[in-house]
Design a protein around this motif. Structure first.
Motif, PDB file in Angstrom:
ATOM      1  N   LEU A 188       0.846  -1.192   0.000  1.00 12.61           N
ATOM      2  CA  LEU A 188       0.000   0.000   0.000  1.00 12.61           C
ATOM      3  C   LEU A 188       0.883   1.244   0.000  1.00 12.61           C
ATOM      4  N   THR A 189       0.695   2.069  -1.016  1.00  7.47           N
ATOM      5  CA  THR A 189       1.477   3.293  -1.153  1.00  7.47           C
ATOM      6  C   THR A 189       0.561   4.497  -1.020  1.00  7.47           C
ATOM      7  N   ALA A 190       0.966   5.470  -0.207  1.00  9.83           N
ATOM      8  CA  ALA A 190       0.185   6.701  -0.017  1.00  9.83           C
ATOM      9  C   ALA A 190       0.657   7.763  -0.998  1.00  9.83           C
ATOM     10  N   ILE A 191      -0.315   8.443  -1.622  1.00  8.20           N
ATOM     11  CA  ILE A 191      -0.010   9.541  -2.541  1.00  8.20           C
ATOM     12  C   ILE A 191      -0.909  10.718  -2.167  1.00  8.20           C
ATOM     13  N   SER A 192      -0.333  11.761  -1.605  1.00  9.84           N
ATOM     14  CA  SER A 192      -1.138  12.873  -1.100  1.00  9.84           C
ATOM     15  C   SER A 192      -1.815  13.652  -2.220  1.00  9.84           C
ATOM     16  N   THR A 193      -1.127  13.827  -3.355  1.00  7.32           N
ATOM     17  CA  THR A 193      -1.683  14.648  -4.436  1.00  7.32           C
ATOM     18  C   THR A 193      -2.901  14.021  -5.090  1.00  7.32           C
ATOM     19  N   GLN A 194      -3.061  12.704  -4.941  1.00  2.00           N
ATOM     20  CA  GLN A 194      -4.237  12.030  -5.484  1.00  2.00           C
ATOM     21  C   GLN A 194      -5.204  11.603  -4.393  1.00  2.00           C
ATOM     22  N   GLY A 195      -4.833  11.805  -3.135  1.00  2.00           N
ATOM     23  CA  GLY A 195      -5.722  11.486  -2.022  1.00  2.00           C
ATOM     24  C   GLY A 195      -6.044  10.018  -1.924  1.00  2.00           C
ATOM     25  N   ILE A 196      -5.020   9.160  -2.038  1.00  2.00           N
ATOM     26  CA  ILE A 196      -5.295   7.720  -2.032  1.00  2.00           C
ATOM     27  C   ILE A 196      -4.197   6.919  -1.336  1.00  2.00           C
ATOM     28  N   TRP A 197      -4.628   5.755  -0.841  1.00  2.00           N
ATOM     29  CA  TRP A 197      -3.747   4.616  -0.637  1.00  2.00           C
ATOM     30  C   TRP A 197      -3.989   3.715  -1.834  1.00  2.00           C
ATOM     31  N   PHE A 256     -15.133  -2.584   6.374  1.00  2.00           N
ATOM     32  CA  PHE A 256     -14.608  -1.555   7.261  1.00  2.00           C
ATOM     33  C   PHE A 256     -13.986  -0.435   6.429  1.00  2.00           C
ATOM     34  N   THR A 257     -13.900   0.741   7.031  1.00  2.00           N
ATOM     35  CA  THR A 257     -13.304   1.889   6.356  1.00  2.00           C
ATOM     36  C   THR A 257     -11.935   2.173   6.931  1.00  2.00           C
ATOM     37  N   TYR A 258     -10.959   2.369   6.039  1.00  2.00           N
ATOM     38  CA  TYR A 258      -9.643   2.796   6.514  1.00  2.00           C
ATOM     39  C   TYR A 258      -9.486   4.294   6.274  1.00  2.00           C
ATOM     40  N   TYR A 259      -8.651   4.921   7.101  1.00  5.77           N
ATOM     41  CA  TYR A 259      -8.476   6.377   7.078  1.00  5.77           C
ATOM     42  C   TYR A 259      -6.990   6.726   7.137  1.00  5.77           C
ATOM     43  N   CYS A 260      -6.680   7.932   6.712  1.00  6.82           N
ATOM     44  CA  CYS A 260      -5.405   8.574   7.027  1.00  6.82           C
ATOM     45  C   CYS A 260      -5.731   9.624   8.073  1.00  6.82           C
ATOM     46  N   THR A 261      -5.021   9.603   9.194  1.00  9.86           N
ATOM     47  CA  THR A 261      -5.321  10.553  10.269  1.00  9.86           C
ATOM     48  C   THR A 261      -4.225  11.606  10.429  1.00  9.86           C
ATOM     49  N   SER A 262      -3.247  11.613   9.525  1.00 12.66           N
ATOM     50  CA  SER A 262      -2.216  12.656   9.522  1.00 12.66           C
ATOM     51  C   SER A 262      -2.569  13.657   8.429  1.00 12.66           C
ATOM     52  N   ILE A 263      -2.775  14.916   8.811  1.00 10.90           N
ATOM     53  CA  ILE A 263      -3.136  15.925   7.816  1.00 10.90           C
ATOM     54  C   ILE A 263      -2.004  16.007   6.789  1.00 10.90           C
ATOM     55  N   CYS A 264      -2.293  15.600   5.563  1.00 12.52           N
ATOM     56  CA  CYS A 264      -1.236  15.410   4.566  1.00 12.52           C
ATOM     57  C   CYS A 264      -1.386  16.319   3.354  1.00 12.52           C
ATOM     58  N   GLY A 265      -2.318  17.270   3.407  1.00 12.88           N
ATOM     59  CA  GLY A 265      -2.469  18.179   2.286  1.00 12.88           C
ATOM     60  C   GLY A 265      -3.910  18.363   1.862  1.00 12.88           C
ATOM     61  N   HIS A 266      -4.080  18.969   0.693  1.00 16.37           N
ATOM     62  CA  HIS A 266      -5.395  19.325   0.173  1.00 16.37           C
ATOM     63  C   HIS A 266      -6.330  18.124   0.076  1.00 16.37           C
ATOM     64  N   CYS A 267      -5.795  16.952  -0.236  1.00 23.52           N
ATOM     65  CA  CYS A 267      -6.637  15.767  -0.483  1.00 23.52           C
ATOM     66  C   CYS A 267      -6.739  14.841   0.726  1.00 23.52           C
ATOM     67  N   HIS A 268      -6.312  15.309   1.901  1.00 24.67           N
ATOM     68  CA  HIS A 268      -6.227  14.436   3.076  1.00 24.67           C
ATOM     69  C   HIS A 268      -7.509  13.651   3.354  1.00 24.67           C
ATOM     70  N   PHE A 269      -8.647  14.333   3.378  1.00 28.14           N
ATOM     71  CA  PHE A 269      -9.881  13.666   3.796  1.00 28.14           C
ATOM     72  C   PHE A 269     -10.425  12.686   2.758  1.00 28.14           C
TER      73      PHE A 269
END
Length: 322
Positions: free
Chosen positions: A42-51, A122-135
């Motif tokens: 699983l790779t996180a990409i903040s600019t696309q708002g995804i894992w 179940f829903t997974y989340y990112c809880t570290s504010i990582c930019g414009h697409c965080h939520f």
């Protein structure tokens, strides 16, 4: 020429260390030493708002759109969740499964063993504010009964609405293109600044927050009531004051309507909450997981003019009795 045996042996030892150490680390490193256990990358990409579970590397990161990961497992299955990020720090959190939050820094691999001991979606989340697409960094983690399978059509239903929300993330708001009308401007900001993801379309609420005392994120379409605004006429006058960026404190000397002091106290409180955020939420079960959705501080992301526009939009959402 006299051969110095000690120097030769020392050079060979140094060569052995330089060459052998990486080989040993590579062979015995945790990402190589899981035997037959399935590894879920699983790779996180903040600019696309995804894992994403797609392969991400230096060749494709700049010109590819990756698919949001939907993870499917079976009850009793043991896996290794391997996390990495190509940009900023992220976290991976599934409160209902007590998985994480796992904090993931750029340039590192994090291997987390996980055994599926229950079934469900179940829903997974990112809880570290990582930019414009965080939520938008949310997705589904599906655990099926042994022998059960899920079709592409069923996956599409489970993921309905997830990918469509990315339209706001993939097209960052250009401040120069904001509407002049304060209501339309507030609506666009509400949607593009991700308020819509937690507070619902039009501020209607209903978004579940695991182990939150109030169960769901509060609705905002009743903001006029919370601000003690008595009727539509008063609401329209307040929207007009917001439109011209009036100094509400100065107006307190000559209140524009009877309940103005009550309104002003609530207005200041709500405005300050937007600036400060709300990182600590009351749990439904004090021993349970931390609710994954909390309001970040908007002090450095929204101007007062933008906050006024959002508040005007929400005040305008109120349904007044005729």
């Amino acid at each position: 020429m006299k051969i110095n045996t000690k120097e030769i042996l020392g050079g060979l030892a140094l060569l052995l260390v330089l060459v052998g150490t990486p080989l040993v680390i590579n062979y015995f490193s945790p990402w190589r030493n899981h035997g037959s256990t399935r590894i879920i990358n699983l790779t996180a990409i903040s600019t696309q708002g995804i894992w994403t579970a797609d392969k991400v590397d230096g060749l494709n990161i700049w010109n590819s759109v990756f698919k949001k990961a939907t993870i499917v497992m079976h009850k009793g299955e043991k896996v290794i969740l391997r996390f990495t990020t190509v940009d900023v720090t992220h976290s991976f959190y599934i409160p209902e499964l007590k998985l994480g939050p796992v904090f993931v820094d750029a340039g590192h691999l994090y291997d987390v063993p996980f055994t599926a001991d229950t079934t469900g979606i179940f829903t997974y989340y990112c809880t570290s504010i990582c930019g414009h697409c965080h939520f938008y960094m949310q997705g589904k983690f599906i655990i099926l009964d042994s022998g059960q399978d899920v079709s592409e059509e069923e996956l599409a239903k489970i993921n309905k609405g997830i990918d469509t929300t990315l339209q706001f993330c993939s097209t960052p708001l250009n401040d120069n293109l904001l509407p002049k009308d304060i209501i339309l401007k507030g609506k666009m900001l509400f949607e593009n600044r991700n308020c819509i993801l937690c507070h619902g379309k039009g501020g209607k609420g209903g978004v579940k927050n695991t182990n939150y005392a109030k169960t769901t994120i509060p609705e905002l379409f009743t903001l006029a009531e919370k601000l003690k605004i008595p009727d539509k006429e008063t609401a329209d006058s307040i929207i007009q004051l917001l439109r011209i960026n009036a100094d509400f404190d100065k107006l307190n000397n000559n209140p524009p309507f009877r309940t103005y002091s009550r309104f002003l106290a609530q207005f200041k409180s709500i405005n300050q909450k937007i600036l400060d955020g709300a990182n600590i939420l009351q749990k439904a079960d004090s021993l349970g997981p931390v609710p994954p959705l909390c309001m970040p501080s908007w002090e450095y992301y929204l101007t007062q003019d933008e906050i006024n526009a959002i508040l005007a939009y929400l005040i305008n959402q109120n349904k007044w009795e005729l």
